[in-house]
Design a protein around this motif. Structure first.
Motif, PDB file in Angstrom:
ATOM      1  N   ARG A  89       0.799  -1.220   0.000  1.00 59.89           N
ATOM      2  CA  ARG A  89       0.000   0.000   0.000  1.00 59.89           C
ATOM      3  C   ARG A  89       0.834   1.273   0.000  1.00 59.89           C
ATOM      4  O   ARG A  89       0.316   2.334  -0.329  1.00 59.89           O
ATOM      5  CB  ARG A  89      -0.939   0.009   1.219  1.00 59.89           C
ATOM      6  CG  ARG A  89      -1.912  -1.160   1.260  1.00 59.89           C
ATOM      7  CD  ARG A  89      -2.752  -1.247  -0.003  1.00 59.89           C
ATOM      8  NE  ARG A  89      -3.632  -0.092  -0.140  1.00 59.89           N
ATOM      9  CZ  ARG A  89      -4.871  -0.019   0.313  1.00 59.89           C
ATOM     10  NH1 ARG A  89      -5.394  -1.058   0.951  1.00 59.89           N
ATOM     11  NH2 ARG A  89      -5.599   1.063   0.131  1.00 59.89           N
ATOM     12  N   LYS A  90       2.106   1.204   0.388  1.00 60.29           N
ATOM     13  CA  LYS A  90       2.952   2.398   0.355  1.00 60.29           C
ATOM     14  C   LYS A  90       3.991   2.234  -0.753  1.00 60.29           C
ATOM     15  O   LYS A  90       4.723   1.241  -0.791  1.00 60.29           O
ATOM     16  CB  LYS A  90       3.654   2.635   1.697  1.00 60.29           C
ATOM     17  CG  LYS A  90       4.518   3.884   1.709  1.00 60.29           C
ATOM     18  CD  LYS A  90       5.204   4.088   3.055  1.00 60.29           C
ATOM     19  CE  LYS A  90       4.236   4.619   4.091  1.00 60.29           C
ATOM     20  NZ  LYS A  90       4.941   5.040   5.323  1.00 60.29           N
ATOM     21  N   THR A 103       6.987   4.332  -3.239  1.00 63.53           N
ATOM     22  CA  THR A 103       7.818   5.476  -3.595  1.00 63.53           C
ATOM     23  C   THR A 103       8.290   5.299  -5.023  1.00 63.53           C
ATOM     24  O   THR A 103       8.562   4.165  -5.458  1.00 63.53           O
ATOM     25  CB  THR A 103       9.033   5.610  -2.659  1.00 63.53           C
ATOM     26  OG1 THR A 103       9.775   4.385  -2.679  1.00 63.53           O
ATOM     27  CG2 THR A 103       8.596   5.919  -1.237  1.00 63.53           C
ATOM     28  N   CYS A 153      -2.841   3.433  -3.386  1.00 65.15           N
ATOM     29  CA  CYS A 153      -1.663   3.412  -2.515  1.00 65.15           C
ATOM     30  C   CYS A 153      -1.363   4.790  -1.922  1.00 65.15           C
ATOM     31  O   CYS A 153      -1.879   5.812  -2.378  1.00 65.15           O
ATOM     32  CB  CYS A 153      -0.428   2.928  -3.297  1.00 65.15           C
ATOM     33  SG  CYS A 153      -0.618   1.306  -4.043  1.00 65.15           S
ATOM     34  N   ASP A 154      -0.514   4.746  -0.931  1.00 63.96           N
ATOM     35  CA  ASP A 154       0.073   5.969  -0.375  1.00 63.96           C
ATOM     36  C   ASP A 154       1.353   6.229  -1.164  1.00 63.96           C
ATOM     37  O   ASP A 154       2.407   5.667  -0.885  1.00 63.96           O
ATOM     38  CB  ASP A 154       0.360   5.761   1.114  1.00 63.96           C
ATOM     39  CG  ASP A 154       0.886   7.018   1.786  1.00 63.96           C
ATOM     40  OD1 ASP A 154       0.746   8.104   1.197  1.00 63.96           O
ATOM     41  OD2 ASP A 154       1.444   6.910   2.896  1.00 63.96           O
ATOM     42  N   TYR A 159       4.462   8.376  -2.951  1.00 59.81           N
ATOM     43  CA  TYR A 159       5.397   9.496  -2.823  1.00 59.81           C
ATOM     44  C   TYR A 159       6.252   9.539  -4.087  1.00 59.81           C
ATOM     45  O   TYR A 159       6.852   8.527  -4.474  1.00 59.81           O
ATOM     46  CB  TYR A 159       6.306   9.328  -1.603  1.00 59.81           C
ATOM     47  CG  TYR A 159       5.585   9.439  -0.280  1.00 59.81           C
ATOM     48  CD1 TYR A 159       5.577  10.636   0.438  1.00 59.81           C
ATOM     49  CD2 TYR A 159       4.917   8.344   0.276  1.00 59.81           C
ATOM     50  CE1 TYR A 159       4.925  10.751   1.665  1.00 59.81           C
ATOM     51  CE2 TYR A 159       4.260   8.440   1.484  1.00 59.81           C
ATOM     52  CZ  TYR A 159       4.260   9.636   2.172  1.00 59.81           C
ATOM     53  OH  TYR A 159       3.606   9.742   3.383  1.00 59.81           O
ATOM     54  N   LYS A 162       3.695  15.504  -1.066  1.00 58.61           N
ATOM     55  CA  LYS A 162       4.238  14.155  -1.277  1.00 58.61           C
ATOM     56  C   LYS A 162       5.123  14.084  -2.517  1.00 58.61           C
ATOM     57  O   LYS A 162       5.557  12.991  -2.895  1.00 58.61           O
ATOM     58  CB  LYS A 162       3.106  13.133  -1.383  1.00 58.61           C
ATOM     59  CG  LYS A 162       2.376  12.911  -0.060  1.00 58.61           C
ATOM     60  CD  LYS A 162       1.330  11.811  -0.189  1.00 58.61           C
ATOM     61  CE  LYS A 162       0.655  11.558   1.139  1.00 58.61           C
ATOM     62  NZ  LYS A 162      -0.347  10.475   1.073  1.00 58.61           N
ATOM     63  N   PRO A 220       8.809   2.081   2.271  1.00 62.53           N
ATOM     64  CA  PRO A 220       7.653   1.668   1.456  1.00 62.53           C
ATOM     65  C   PRO A 220       7.624   0.156   1.239  1.00 62.53           C
ATOM     66  O   PRO A 220       8.614  -0.558   1.459  1.00 62.53           O
ATOM     67  CB  PRO A 220       7.890   2.407   0.137  1.00 62.53           C
ATOM     68  CG  PRO A 220       9.380   2.471   0.033  1.00 62.53           C
ATOM     69  CD  PRO A 220       9.882   2.673   1.443  1.00 62.53           C
TER      70      PRO A 220
END
Length: 274
Positions: free
Chosen positions: A130-131, A133, A170-171, A173, A206, A225
């Protein structure tokens, strides 16, 4: 004609016999009723019934029955027609009716594999991560070096769809090395024009900028991540021990790569969007 005349003669004899028999039976009935001999009456009645039954058997078929029998007898020239009609009946009986073919089409439509949506593909590829980069240059942007960003920043049109799905799921960045604040501004404007900030999953805070490549490595390690996406093989190699999964964007697949590193020519190709 001789056979017909003999039959007519036989009919006349039977009719004459019947009329004589009826006269005699009438006289017998009168005598019996006078003498009240009911046993004799029963015997004579049985004899009369036997005579009538015999006459029915000997009676020639009527003209109506003969005409029906003639119509039912097929002519020699029509035997082929009967055979062809029989074969048509057999063929129509063995062929599947339209209703069966329609039901088969419905079954085929029902069992046809359903193509997964882009969101389903992204979730499957990320394996629950879910995270995320991701580097900008060469992956999200057309430009491939910080020097190019000083002139312009352009979001790749083919990556927008998958990028929006990742943002919603997703989160995410985004990060890149920038040589000046003007380069950073151009990147923000390009992302804004592409609509990535209007989806609600990505905010401008972000989008991270650093002045060195090691600064990007520090960002990734601090964020921890589930997935990191990069085009620099050295950074991918350095982060292999710390990040669960990585996606290396490269036109050429490296000979040696860690087991948790995947390679694809582009981000959209990894998610099968092209």
């Amino acid at each position: 004609m001789a056979e017909l005349s003999s039959k007519e003669e036989l009919i006349r004899l039977i009719k004459r016999f019947g009329s004589n028999l009826s006269v005699k039976l009438s006289s017998l009935f009168s005598i019996l009723f006078q003498t009240q001999n009911f046993r004799s009456l029963s015997a004579i009645a049985g004899f009369a019934l036997a005579v009538i039954f015999s006459w029915k058997l000997l009676k020639p078929p009527s003209e109506h029955h003969r005409r029906q029998r003639k119509r039912q007898t097929p002519a020699a020239g029509n035997s082929d027609i009967g055979t062809s009609s029989d074969s048509q009946l057999i063929t129509s009986g063995t062929s599947s009716p339209p209703e069966d073919s329609g039901a088969q089409n419905v079954d085929n439509e029902f069992y046809r594999p359903v193509k997964p949506t882009l969101e389903q593909i992204v979730r499957q590829k990320l394996g629950g991560g879910r995270k995320v980069t991701c580097r900008l240059l060469g992956i999200i942007l057309e430009e491939s070096s910080p020097e190019e960003l000083q002139n312009q920043a352009t979001v790749r049109s083919s990556v927008v769809d998958v990028l929006l799905v990742i943002i919603n799921y997703c989160d995410l960045y985004l990060m890149e090395r920038a040589l000046d604040e003007e380069s950073e501004r151009k990147v923000i404007v390009a992302l804004e024009d592409a609509g990535v900030f209007t989806s609600g999953g990505l905010i401008k805070d972000k989008v991270l900028f650093c002045s060195t490549e090691n600064g990007r490595t520090s960002f990734v390690r601090q964020l921890e991540p589930d997935w990191h996406i990069d085009s620099d093989p050295e950074i991918v190699s350095q982060l292999a021990r710390f990040i669960k999964c990585q996606l290396h964007i490269s036109q050429v697949k490296p000979e040696k790569m860690a087991s948790n590193v995947f390679t694809s020519a582009s981000l959209e190709q990894f998610f099968q969007c092209t």
